[in-house]
Design a protein around this motif. Structure first.
Motif, short mmCIF file in Angstrom:
data_model
loop_
_atom_site.label_atom_id
_atom_site.label_comp_id
_atom_site.label_asym_id
_atom_site.label_seq_id
_atom_site.Cartn_x
_atom_site.Cartn_y
_atom_site.Cartn_z
N SER A 83 0.74 -1.11 -0.09
CA SER A 83 0.10 0.03 -0.01
C SER A 83 0.95 1.28 0.05
N ILE A 84 0.43 2.58 -0.58
CA ILE A 84 0.95 3.53 -0.43
C ILE A 84 0.19 4.65 0.51
N PHE A 85 -0.79 3.93 1.19
CA PHE A 85 -1.38 4.88 2.09
C PHE A 85 -0.33 5.60 2.94
N ARG A 86 -0.75 6.37 4.13
CA ARG A 86 0.21 7.19 4.76
C ARG A 86 1.15 6.17 5.53
N GLY A 87 2.25 6.55 5.30
CA GLY A 87 3.39 5.94 5.84
C GLY A 87 4.41 5.02 5.15
N SER A 88 3.78 4.90 3.92
CA SER A 88 4.60 3.66 2.90
C SER A 88 4.54 4.32 1.62
N SER A 89 5.74 3.85 0.93
CA SER A 89 5.49 3.92 -0.56
C SER A 89 6.35 2.77 -1.06
N ASN A 90 6.70 3.00 -2.49
CA ASN A 90 7.55 1.87 -3.16
C ASN A 90 8.32 2.33 -4.31
N GLU A 91 9.49 1.87 -4.65
CA GLU A 91 10.23 2.41 -5.50
C GLU A 91 9.82 2.79 -6.83
N ALA A 92 8.78 1.87 -7.50
CA ALA A 92 8.39 2.22 -8.93
C ALA A 92 7.48 3.22 -8.75
N VAL A 93 6.48 3.67 -7.92
CA VAL A 93 5.64 4.55 -7.71
C VAL A 93 6.37 5.82 -7.64
N ILE A 94 7.37 6.00 -6.97
CA ILE A 94 8.26 7.32 -6.71
C ILE A 94 8.89 7.47 -8.02
N GLU A 95 9.34 6.78 -8.83
CA GLU A 95 10.02 6.96 -10.00
C GLU A 95 8.83 7.36 -11.14
N LEU A 96 7.96 6.88 -11.12
CA LEU A 96 6.53 7.13 -12.11
C LEU A 96 6.22 8.54 -11.67
N SER A 97 5.97 8.91 -10.30
CA SER A 97 5.49 10.37 -10.35
C SER A 97 6.51 11.36 -10.68
N TYR A 98 7.93 10.80 -10.93
CA TYR A 98 8.93 11.95 -11.28
C TYR A 98 8.77 11.88 -13.11
N GLN A 99 8.62 10.84 -13.63
CA GLN A 99 8.76 10.58 -14.95
C GLN A 99 7.30 11.42 -15.39
N LEU A 100 6.13 11.10 -14.75
CA LEU A 100 4.81 11.74 -15.18
C LEU A 100 4.94 13.15 -15.30
N LYS A 101 5.70 13.63 -14.04
CA LYS A 101 5.92 15.14 -13.87
C LYS A 101 6.48 15.94 -15.10
N GLU A 102 7.70 15.06 -15.71
CA GLU A 102 8.60 15.42 -16.86
C GLU A 102 7.63 15.17 -18.01
N PHE A 103 6.82 14.31 -18.14
CA PHE A 103 6.13 14.03 -19.38
C PHE A 103 4.90 15.02 -19.52
N PHE A 104 4.58 15.50 -18.55
CA PHE A 104 3.22 16.32 -18.36
C PHE A 104 3.66 17.79 -18.00
N ALA A 105 5.14 18.03 -18.17
CA ALA A 105 5.38 19.55 -17.85
C ALA A 105 4.65 20.49 -18.89
N PRO A 106 4.69 20.22 -20.23
CA PRO A 106 4.00 21.19 -21.03
C PRO A 106 2.55 21.46 -20.75
N ASP A 107 2.06 20.51 -20.09
CA ASP A 107 0.58 20.86 -19.85
C ASP A 107 0.63 21.45 -18.67
N GLY A 108 1.56 21.75 -17.85
CA GLY A 108 1.30 22.26 -16.31
C GLY A 108 1.06 21.53 -15.23
N LEU A 109 1.37 20.39 -15.51
CA LEU A 109 0.82 19.38 -14.42
C LEU A 109 2.13 18.82 -13.68
N VAL A 110 2.07 18.98 -12.41
CA VAL A 110 3.06 18.63 -11.61
C VAL A 110 2.98 17.74 -10.52
N ARG A 111 1.74 17.11 -10.27
CA ARG A 111 1.71 16.12 -9.05
C ARG A 111 0.78 15.00 -9.72
#
Length: 452
Positions: A83-111
């Motif tokens: 689970s990524i509920f409060r208090g835990s996360s995982n490697e893949a989802v952290i990397e994905l959030s970064y890659q999506l921020k880069e991918f959607f930068a031209p759309d002004g989307l950051v989270r």
């Protein structure tokens, strides 16, 4: 694996199929798809046909993307779930959030806020829109606006902003405070206007009128598809979404771009909003984010909303929404691989070229067959034929006839989607020129049989 006799005997006996009457599924047994490779599917009887539906708008890279399959396998071996509920996360989802921020930068989307799919994503976006205004002290802004013929999933919130009665009437009463304006549907609209640019202005004026009637201080957000998909592929004039965005900004109304279908290349650009030069406040994405290989979605959020939530000191910004499978590590790994392959292949470019070929071919078919009342497309690989029994009066074809045309197309080697009076086409974005010719030839064959 169960033998074919077992599968045929139990087909539709013990499950209810989405978007279908249970009795109809029993009377007209669904096709049992056994295998898939490239852009082709094979049914239980050995029929190998080109999948012009692309799974369900989502298998953009086809059925043989080994990179995504390997990413899923590797992640299952490493961390199959947490689970990524409060208090835990995982490697893949952290990397994905970064890659999506880069991918959607031209759309002004950051989270990113991760979900299990498009309907989940719409629900989250609607909730976050209301919450955003409450954090800002605008607690009266709770209503939602959307387009007639728009489709936004099947949750209660999504059904409430849906603009098609088929997804609403059996579940009413729905969410209070949802209002719909006319869509830029040149074939059928209350203004009897066939010019796309003029119709865009009329629909925009209808939005202004509705905002004035409801009072902007009561409206949280406008949700719309850049190109209406499940409602029958309704492409607006390029000026439409920018006008809507401008009106929303003028009235402090959030714009939610529902790109469950159009994100990741389907519309001939990496996003529908980018295609039309719009920066929405939120964007709902799913489907092709994992190429359909794993249920997953991401709601993308702009800087203004991010700062409002992250700088809140009142406690109102606690996000009390989420799903057991939000940020699933296997889904995140699949999304990372899908995103990488899509960008390496620049599949939006092929979607644009092949989409033009498909659209022109459908226009040519319409000249031959009076049953084709309207041809819609022009933005990437999403097209539709609206079939009529009387072209002059635009009388929709009956469901028995469209079922026969659907089956005839399948027998000619292509799977298409029949929805109401529409034949919807959304093949994988890797289709070739020869593949598009095959789709057009199969439809031609089906219409010839109908005429005969």
């Amino acid at each position: 694996m169960k033998d074919h006799n077992f599968l045929n005997a139990n087909n539709a006996e013990h499950l209810w199929h989405p978007m279908a009457h249970p009795a109809d599924s029993l009377a007209n047994r669904p096709k049992i798809i056994m295998e898939a490779e490239g852009v082709y599917i094979t049914d239980i009887d050995g029929n190998k046909v080109l999948d012009a539906i692309g799974g369900l708008w989502n298998v953009n890279l086809g059925f043989s993307c080994d990179e995504i399959k390997q990413a899923i396998t590797d992640q299952l071996a490493k961390l199959p779930y947490y689970s990524i509920f409060r208090g835990s996360s995982n490697e893949a989802v952290i990397e994905l959030s970064y890659q999506l921020k880069e991918f959607f930068a031209p759309d002004g989307l950051v989270r990113s806020f991760f979900t299990s799919g498009g309907s989940d994503g719409v629900e989250i976006a609607l909730r976050l829109a209301r919450q955003y205004h409450k954090i800002r002290g605008e607690s009266g802004k709770v209503k939602f606006l959307s387009l007639k013929k728009g489709y936004h999933g099947t949750h209660m919130g999504g059904a409430s902003v849906n603009g098609n009665s088929n997804f609403r009437t059996q579940y009413e009463p729905l969410l209070h405070g949802c209002y719909h304006i006319p869509s830029p549907y040149t074939y059928r609209n209350p203004f009897n206007e066939t010019d796309p640019e003029k119709l865009a202005l009329l629909c925009a004026q209808a939005l202004k009128d509705e905002i004035q009637f409801q009072n902007a201080e009561t409206i949280a957000a406008m949700i719309m598809e850049p190109v209406l998909g499940a409602g029958g592929v309704i492409p607006a004039h390029p000026s439409f979404m920018p006008i809507i965005s401008k009106i929303c900004k003028e009235h402090n109304i959030l714009l939610i771009s529902d790109e469950v279908i159009t994100a990741y290349g389907r519309a001939g650009a990496w996003s529908g909003a980018r295609l039309f030069g719009v920066k929405p406040d939120m964007m709902v994405t799913a489907k092709a984010i994992t190429n359909g290989y794993f249920p997953f979605g991401a709601v993308m959020i702009n800087q203004t909303i991010a700062e409002t939530f992250e700088q809140d000191k009142s406690g109102k910004a606690t996000i009390s929404s989420g799903y057991t499978y939000s940020g699933h590590p296997v889904g995140a790994a699949a999304a990372l691989a899908s995103l990488r392959v899509m960008q390496e292949q620049e599949i939006y470019k092929n979607a644009k070229i092949r989409g033009q070929q498909l659209h022109q071919g459908l226009l040519d078919l319409a000249k031959q067959y009076p049953i084709i009342g309207d041809v819609r497309g022009g933005y990437g690989l999403m097209c539709a034929l609206e079939l009529v029994s009387d072209k002059e009066h635009k009388t929709p074809i009956d469901k028995e006839t469209i079922a026969k045309i659907h089956e005839a197309t399948y027998q000619a080697g292509v799977m298409v989607r029949a929805s109401g009076a529409n034949i919807i086409l959304s093949p994988p974005l890797i289709v070739t020129e020869a593949d598009i010719d095959k789709i057009l030839n199969a439809l031609d064959t089906a219409f010839q049989r109908f005429d005969a």
